[in-house]
Design an enzyme around this catalytic site. Structure first.
Site, PDB file in Angstrom:
ATOM      1  N   ASP A 121       0.821  -1.206   0.000  1.00 40.40           N
ATOM      2  CA  ASP A 121       0.000   0.000   0.000  1.00 40.40           C
ATOM      3  C   ASP A 121       0.856   1.257   0.000  1.00 40.40           C
ATOM      4  OD1 ASP A 121      -2.197  -1.589  -0.014  1.00 40.40           O
ATOM      5  OD2 ASP A 121      -3.035  -0.893   1.883  1.00 40.40           O
ATOM      6  N   CYS A 163       2.520  -8.985   5.676  1.00 45.38           N
ATOM      7  CA  CYS A 163       2.057  -7.622   5.439  1.00 45.38           C
ATOM      8  C   CYS A 163       0.567  -7.460   5.154  1.00 45.38           C
ATOM      9  CB  CYS A 163       2.895  -6.987   4.338  1.00 45.38           C
ATOM     10  SG  CYS A 163       4.476  -6.406   4.958  1.00 45.38           S
ATOM     11  N   ASP A 164       0.218  -6.217   4.826  1.00 45.22           N
ATOM     12  CA  ASP A 164      -1.143  -5.679   4.857  1.00 45.22           C
ATOM     13  C   ASP A 164      -2.233  -6.569   4.284  1.00 45.22           C
ATOM     14  OD1 ASP A 164       0.427  -3.546   5.634  1.00 45.22           O
ATOM     15  OD2 ASP A 164      -0.804  -2.075   4.616  1.00 45.22           O
ATOM     16  N   LYS A 165      -2.088  -7.008   3.065  1.00 45.81           N
ATOM     17  CA  LYS A 165      -3.143  -7.780   2.426  1.00 45.81           C
ATOM     18  C   LYS A 165      -2.761  -9.249   2.292  1.00 45.81           C
ATOM     19  CE  LYS A 165      -5.259  -3.949   2.131  1.00 45.81           C
ATOM     20  NZ  LYS A 165      -4.135  -3.226   2.724  1.00 45.81           N
ATOM     21  N   GLU A 520      -7.006   3.101   0.092  1.00 43.79           N
ATOM     22  CA  GLU A 520      -6.484   3.645   1.339  1.00 43.79           C
ATOM     23  C   GLU A 520      -6.080   5.094   1.089  1.00 43.79           C
ATOM     24  OE1 GLU A 520      -3.565   1.304   3.830  1.00 43.79           O
ATOM     25  OE2 GLU A 520      -2.276   2.946   3.183  1.00 43.79           O
ATOM     26  N   SER A 546      -5.052   4.266   6.181  1.00 41.53           N
ATOM     27  CA  SER A 546      -3.839   3.558   6.555  1.00 41.53           C
ATOM     28  C   SER A 546      -3.823   3.368   8.060  1.00 41.53           C
ATOM     29  CB  SER A 546      -2.614   4.362   6.128  1.00 41.53           C
ATOM     30  OG  SER A 546      -1.445   3.891   6.772  1.00 41.53           O
TER      31      SER A 546
END
Length: 666
Positions: A121, A163-165, A520, A546
């Site tokens: 991101d 991480c994020d996703k 985001e 975020s």
């Protein structure tokens, strides 16, 4: 001269002497008459393939273990890159995978490894690449599940992600394997750069994303931007150093029981980080021996435990999308906005880390302070019964048994001691008792305002609202005519042209799933910080934020504008009232008419909005990929944002069949 001459110009000696036959693997497959007569041909051909890849043939009848990961990039044996990953989170995971594979082989298991890399991101911030970020999660989970099913002989599954996703996608895939042993090995956190004074402080990966804005406002020099930007990621692996979506996903995985005790947020590239992979592999073997499976671990009670840990850490609001999705894949009840509100009212924030502090310690220091089990011990002591300690976990033991071990373990003593010796910081300064947290001004993290603008709900990280905007009684109150922007681009343009001023309420529309893939909007929230007295500006949007975003920012407004939500019917000059009780964690966001001097009731406001058309300027972004348009439609049918943006196959098929029937009857 042909182009092919230049393409093939760097030829190696002897390249035309290539063989077309070879001896093949030595040894014999461990076949039996029963295997030959009873088993599918694929099982036997799989052995042939494995022998061809060089595995010892005599071991090929051992139980298979599938390792799924977001590994990316090409890393040399000395750690230097041959090809880059999209972010540090996937780059070093091969080290953990190799360590886990060794343990599996030592335990007479046959390890396999497959990969679905993930985007960043931060890298796509402010670009159309962000339109693929959240949709990627669902797609990756689908591919992971397809890969898992492509090994019919599997007996267990280990996920390794950071991480994020990619990490939520991995957890969704593991949760879906109801009848198989599963375990998640978190990929840890990036090390912080060393501080060398105010001129060379060493910035984290969140702060460094604002160097462009700070340079534009003459806050930093070109030289400073160059140097700090170069060294903000002080190790080649791990998620960002702040408690954003990556770090929060890691602590939630442990709170869920899917990851082993004290495994989230480990400093990447270190011995303890690598050892967590070995321990996770041993845990999976233990589950296989005991017959423990995903459906034993991921239950309604364990999902609630994960929400409690989310609140105690003060985690990213993006987990409001991911925890329901994990629950859905596990086949258990998805938490509602009311469930989230109830948990956050009951659970104090105990962890002082980036981005909301009050002291901005990196997440690797939270790990060394004891991490998730240390927080759980405090909750056990001060709020007996809050956590369900009877739940089964990836260790093969209940949560209560894990905490009993942790409380008196050498591991607990040594990591906390090392933290003090190397940083001078006491572990209790990072992970605080409820009394100490209250004395430090730490409030519970998240409030879920509803109202005629957000009938399904919204979310604000209320603990991150600037204290100057909060009254002595703990309330954030803001009533003003709003300014409506049909896209993030339009809102950013307004900020840069100084159209947005203190006292404004910004409404940013069309940035939910159907508009932009629910992008985001960190560049928006960070830009507001640069506006003089920007803390006096409120933002309401159907986008997400975020994990490092702060301020009076209200996101996840549902229904979204393009789904006919009331937020899409607001107009410039409409009076909006925002009330947030940061102590009781209750709030509302409402349209109260067009005349500040003569407000109408919330019910009247709802009626007015219901009678309006959606702002005609609101439409899906012209650059929205077809893949994301499809995702947006499927998740909308499946319940939308507050149901986790999942794919509910039964509902999707029902709607398609109804649509086909309606079209046929035209």
């Amino acid at each position: 001269m042909s182009t092919l001459d230049s393409i093939y110009s760097d030829q190696l000696e002897g390249i035309y002497d290539s063989p077309t036959h070879a001896e093949g693997a030595k040894g014999e497959l461990p076949l039996t008459e029963e295997i030959l007569r009873e088993r599918p041909s694929g099982d036997m051909f799989g052995m042939t393939l494995n022998a061809g890849m060089g595995w010892e043939p005599s071991e090929l009848a051992n139980d298979g273990v599938m390792m799924i990961s977001t590994l990316a990039g090409i890393r040399s044996t000395d750690g230097s890159p041959k090809a880059l990953a999209l972010h540090t989170g996937g780059y070093e995971l091969g080290v953990q995978l190799e360590a886990a594979a060794e343990v599996f082989r030592e335990n007479n298991k046959l390890p396999y490894a497959t990969f679905v890399s993930d985007p960043c991101d931060g890298r796509t911030q402010g670009t159309i690449g962000m339109f693929d970020s959240l949709p990627y999660r669902n797609d990756a989970a689908v591919v992971f599940r397809r890969l898992i099913r492509s090994l019919p002989t599997r007996k267990g599954i280990l996920g390794v992600a950071s991480c994020d996703k990619g990490l939520p996608a991995t957890m969704m895939a593991l949760a879906s394997q109801h009848d198989y042993p599963v375990c998640l090995c978190p990929g840890g956190s990036t090390l912080m750069p060393t501080c060398h004074g105010k001129d060379d402080p060493g910035e984290d990966a969140g702060t460094i994303q604002t160097i462009g804005a700070r340079f534009a406002y003459d806050e930093i020099s070109l030289e400073y931007a160059r140097r700090q930007g170069c060294r903000a990621c002080a190790s080649a692996g791990g998620g960002c150093q702040f408690l954003g979506t990556a770090g929060t996903s890691q602590v939630v995985s442990e709170g869920l029981g899917l990851a082993i005790t004290h495994s989230a947020l480990a400093p990447s590239g270190t011995k303890i980080w690598e050892d967590i992979a070995r321990a996770s592999a041993r845990a999976l073997v233990t589950q296989m021996d005991k017959g423990i499976t995903a459906k034993d671990i991921i239950t309604e009670a364990s999902v609630r435990n994960s929400m409690i840990i989310h609140a105690a850490f003060g985690g990213s609001t993006n987990l409001l999308l991911h925890i329901p999705a994990i629950a859905f894949e596990a086949g258990v009840k998805r938490p509602t906005v009311d469930d989230w509100a109830e948990v956050n009212k009951a659970v104090p924030r105990l962890v002082s880390v980036m981005p909301i502090g009050p002291v901005h310690y990196p997440t690797s220091m939270a790990f060394m302070a004891g991490g998730v089990p240390e927080v759980m011990l405090l909750l056990r002591k001060h709020f007996p019964g809050l956590l369900d300690e009877s739940v089964m976990t990836a260790t093969g033991q209940t949560l209560g048994e894990n905490l009993d071990w942790w409380e008196n373990s050498e591991r607990r003593q040594l990591v906390r001691q090392h933290l003090k010796e190397t940083t001078g910081v006491d572990a209790d300064e990072i992970i605080k008792t409820p009394e100490a947290a209250k004395a430090a001004g730490m409030t519970s993290t998240v409030t879920f305002p509803k109202g005629n603008i957000a009938p399904e709900g919204s979310v604000v990280k209320s603990t991150a609202i600037d204290p100057r905007a909060i009254s002595e009684d703990g309330f954030y109150r803001h009533t003003a005519p709003c300014k409506v922007y049909p896209s993030e681009k339009a809102a950013m343009k307004a900020i840069k042209e100084h159209e947005v001023v203190p006292g404004d309420i910004m409404i940013v529309l069309g940035v939910g799933p159907k508009g932009t893939g629910m992008e985001e909007t960190y560049q928006l929230t960070s830009a507001l910080k640069k506006v003089p007295e920007g803390y006096k500006i409120a933002l309401i949007t159907d986008a997400r934020f975020s994990g490092v975003s702060t301020g009076a920012c209200f996101g996840h407004v549902g229904p979204e504008a393009l789904a006919g939500g009331p937020i899409g019917k607001l107009r410039d000059g409409d009076v909006v009232e925002i009330i947030v009780d940061t102590n009781a964690l209750e709030g509302s966001i409402n349209f109260i008419g067009t005349d500040p001097e003569n407000p109408i009731s919330y019910e009247e406001g709802a009626t007015v909005l219901a009678g309006r058309e959606t702002d005609p300027r609101v439409m899906e972004d012209e650059d929205l990929p077809d893949d994301t348009r499809l995702w947006a439609a499927l998740q909308d049918v499946s319940g939308g944002t507050w149901q986790g943006c999942v794919y509910d196959t039964d509902k999707i098929v029902e709607v398609i069949n109804a649509g086909k029937k309606a079209l046929a009857e035209k």
